[in-house]
Design an enzyme around this catalytic site. Structure first.
Site, PDB file in Angstrom:
ATOM      1  N   ASP A 202       0.859  -1.174   0.000  1.00 21.89           N
ATOM      2  CA  ASP A 202       0.000   0.000   0.000  1.00 21.89           C
ATOM      3  C   ASP A 202       0.901   1.231   0.000  1.00 21.89           C
ATOM      4  O   ASP A 202       1.692   1.426   0.920  1.00 21.89           O
ATOM      5  CB  ASP A 202      -0.892  -0.002   1.246  1.00 21.89           C
ATOM      6  N   GLU A 290      -1.643  -1.294  -5.928  1.00 20.49           N
ATOM      7  CA  GLU A 290      -2.889  -0.754  -6.465  1.00 20.49           C
ATOM      8  C   GLU A 290      -2.639  -0.022  -7.764  1.00 20.49           C
ATOM      9  O   GLU A 290      -1.577   0.534  -7.976  1.00 20.49           O
ATOM     10  CB  GLU A 290      -3.471   0.286  -5.507  1.00 20.49           C
ATOM     11  N   CYS A 343     -12.589  -5.065   5.104  1.00 23.18           N
ATOM     12  CA  CYS A 343     -11.974  -5.647   6.291  1.00 23.18           C
ATOM     13  C   CYS A 343     -11.155  -6.852   5.848  1.00 23.18           C
ATOM     14  O   CYS A 343     -11.667  -7.738   5.168  1.00 23.18           O
ATOM     15  CB  CYS A 343     -13.053  -6.072   7.277  1.00 23.18           C
ATOM     16  N   CYS A 346     -12.771 -10.229   7.816  1.00 24.97           N
ATOM     17  CA  CYS A 346     -14.039 -10.874   7.478  1.00 24.97           C
ATOM     18  C   CYS A 346     -14.541 -10.501   6.079  1.00 24.97           C
ATOM     19  O   CYS A 346     -15.516 -11.055   5.602  1.00 24.97           O
ATOM     20  CB  CYS A 346     -15.110 -10.521   8.506  1.00 24.97           C
ATOM     21  N   CYS A 362     -13.521  -2.585  12.038  1.00 28.92           N
ATOM     22  CA  CYS A 362     -14.609  -3.253  11.315  1.00 28.92           C
ATOM     23  C   CYS A 362     -15.899  -3.231  12.131  1.00 28.92           C
ATOM     24  O   CYS A 362     -15.902  -3.552  13.320  1.00 28.92           O
ATOM     25  CB  CYS A 362     -14.206  -4.684  10.979  1.00 28.92           C
ATOM     26  N   CYS A 365     -16.989  -7.498  12.369  1.00 27.11           N
ATOM     27  CA  CYS A 365     -16.319  -8.490  13.218  1.00 27.11           C
ATOM     28  C   CYS A 365     -15.459  -7.857  14.307  1.00 27.11           C
ATOM     29  O   CYS A 365     -14.878  -8.548  15.128  1.00 27.11           O
ATOM     30  CB  CYS A 365     -15.467  -9.430  12.368  1.00 27.11           C
ATOM     31  N   ASP A 372      -3.343   1.264   6.710  1.00 25.80           N
ATOM     32  CA  ASP A 372      -2.475   0.877   5.596  1.00 25.80           C
ATOM     33  C   ASP A 372      -2.158  -0.618   5.622  1.00 25.80           C
ATOM     34  O   ASP A 372      -2.056  -1.267   4.576  1.00 25.80           O
ATOM     35  CB  ASP A 372      -1.167   1.685   5.616  1.00 25.80           C
TER      36      ASP A 372
HETATM   37 ZN   LIG Z   1     -14.403  -7.516   9.721  1.00 24.76          ZN
END
Ligand SMILES: [Zn+2]
Length: 432
Positions: A202, A290, A343, A346, A362, A365, A372
């Site tokens: 990243d 990216e 996330c 999850c 998140c 979860c 980053d």
């Molecule tokens: Zn999550």
């Protein structure tokens, strides 16, 4: 394998050299403007433009007839010829952009170049182009002293492993640079030395880059300290500049100072990027980064962001070349791949995440992690997705296209396709 590579050197010029450099830049500007005026006339009358070859022919006749153009012989004929080629390409890009066949920002009709308002640059596509020791030799300009040694390239040329296709000379702040587009024969290993290794990267603002590898190691490369220091200077210099009266000598001097600081900040960043990308490409077979909406980003007015943004494109170009050279592969995530908003634990999404949110928390979860690092983990997952690999850095070198070598990919033309590998393109000068 033949790859296209740029070798860029700063020139330590004498006052006499500088007269020649400025003269050539002026000749290029003149030829561009002259050609553009001819093209406009013809377009008004006949609805079409001249090609570069036609312009060159016209120019050769007119320069001998018009005594006011007698100074043409002070400069290499390349300066004019390549200006016409640039103009031809600009007109072609304009048409393509208008028809929607060109990615990136809409292009306007080519404009006249004004001294002091445009970038000073010109190109040699033929003639004597050499380097040796700490010198380069160019048509008309002769032998110029360079700031650093040119031996690495010189020895490749001597060994018959490299061929100089063209030389572009340009000025940034008060420094002149020469950049050779070179076709280099490189030995590329069949396989990476560390097969199975992967890393997600990243590219950041706060840190130069944050990465997570397939064993779960988190790698953070700060490298931004000198940049932050120069950012402070930049801010002051740009304030200084805008306070001075327009058109005044003081304003001009303040603008020159600002440009110098800009140039230094850019070179500090480039150095750091070179070091980081060289290491990563050597250590990991698969590198995932990216794709970035470069056009959209440069519109950002925040200074820190803007400076960092310029580094993204560079970093990706470097990674493309270096992974390939090591027998590895660069996987580029689609620019819409929500690496920061997902996330990594999850897979849940966070619709709104601003640059200010440094921690990803998140809602589904409860997973909490540095923003980053979370993004890098998501990118790493793409390595396992089995994206295909191809040539990253110039498998399609076409010799003899001196004037059209895409030494640098322009912002806005960045590959916008699906997740996959970077298309063939030339890298910037490697190995400092
Ligand atoms: Zn999550």
């Amino acid at each position: 394998m033949k790859v296209l590579q740029a070798y860029k050197y700063a020139i330590d010029h004498t006052p006499r050299d500088e007269r020649g450099l400025r003269s050539h830049a002026g000749a290029k500007r003149f030829a561009w403007n002259w050609g553009l005026a001819r093209c406009r006339e013809r377009h008004d009358a006949e609805g079409k433009w001249y090609s570069a070859a036609e312009l060159h022919k016209l120019w050769n006749t007119e320069k001998k007839q018009d005594p006011a153009l007698a100074w043409w012989s002070e400069n290499s004929k390349c300066a004019y010829q390549e200006a016409f080629r640039d103009l031809e390409r600009a007109l072609r890009d304009f048409v393509k952009s208008k028809k929607g066949q060109r990615k990136g920002k809409r292009l306007g009709f080519p404009r006249f170049k004004k001294r002091g308002k445009c970038r000073d640059s010109f190109r040699f596509g033929a003639g004597v182009m050499r380097c040796e020791g700490t010198t380069v030799t160019l048509p008309r300009l002769g032998t110029l002293r360079t700031h650093e040694s040119t031996e690495e390239l010189a020895s490749l040329v001597r060994a018959g492993r490299a061929r100089i296709l063209s030389a572009t000379v340009s000025r940034t702040a008060q420094r002149w640079f020469v950049s050779f587009a070179v076709e280099v024969e490189r030995d590329v290993p069949e396989a990476h030395a560390r097969p199975g290794t992967a890393i997600g990267i990243d590219l950041g603002v706060k840190t130069l880059l944050t990465a997570v590898d397939n064993t779960g190691n988190i790698i953070e490369i700060p490298g931004q300290k000198p940049l932050r220091a120069s950012l402070r200077k930049l801010r002051r210099a740009s304030r200084d500049c805008s306070r001075k009266q327009k058109g005044s000598n003081r304003r001009r001097k303040a603008a020159e100072r600002l440009a110098r600081i800009h140039a230094r900040a850019a070179s500090v960043r480039e150095d750091a990027l070179h070091k980081a990308t060289t290491q990563l490409a050597a250590r990991y077979e698969t590198v995932v980064a990216e794709d970035l909406n470069v056009t959209g980003m440069t519109a950002n007015r925040k200074l820190a962001r803007a400076v960092a943004d310029q580094g993204f494109g560079e970093a990706r170009r470097m990674l493309a070349c270096k992974t390939e050279r090591n027998g590895g592969v660069l996987v580029v995530a689609d620019r819409w791949y929500p690496s920061s908003k997902t996330c990594s634990s999850c897979g849940g999404r966070k619709p709104s995440l601003t640059l200010k949110d440094r921690i990803y928390a998140c809602d589904h979860c409860g997973h909490t992690e540095d923003r980053d690092v979370n993004a890098a983990r998501n990118l790493l997952k793409l390595a396992a997705s089995g994206a295909e690999s191809e040539n990253a850095c110039g498998g399609t070198v076409r010799p003899g296209l001196a004037g059209r070598v895409p030494v640098k990919q322009e912002p806005g033309t960045a590959h916008a396709g699906k997740t996959g590998t970077v298309p063939a393109q030339a890298g910037t000068a490697d190995e400092h």
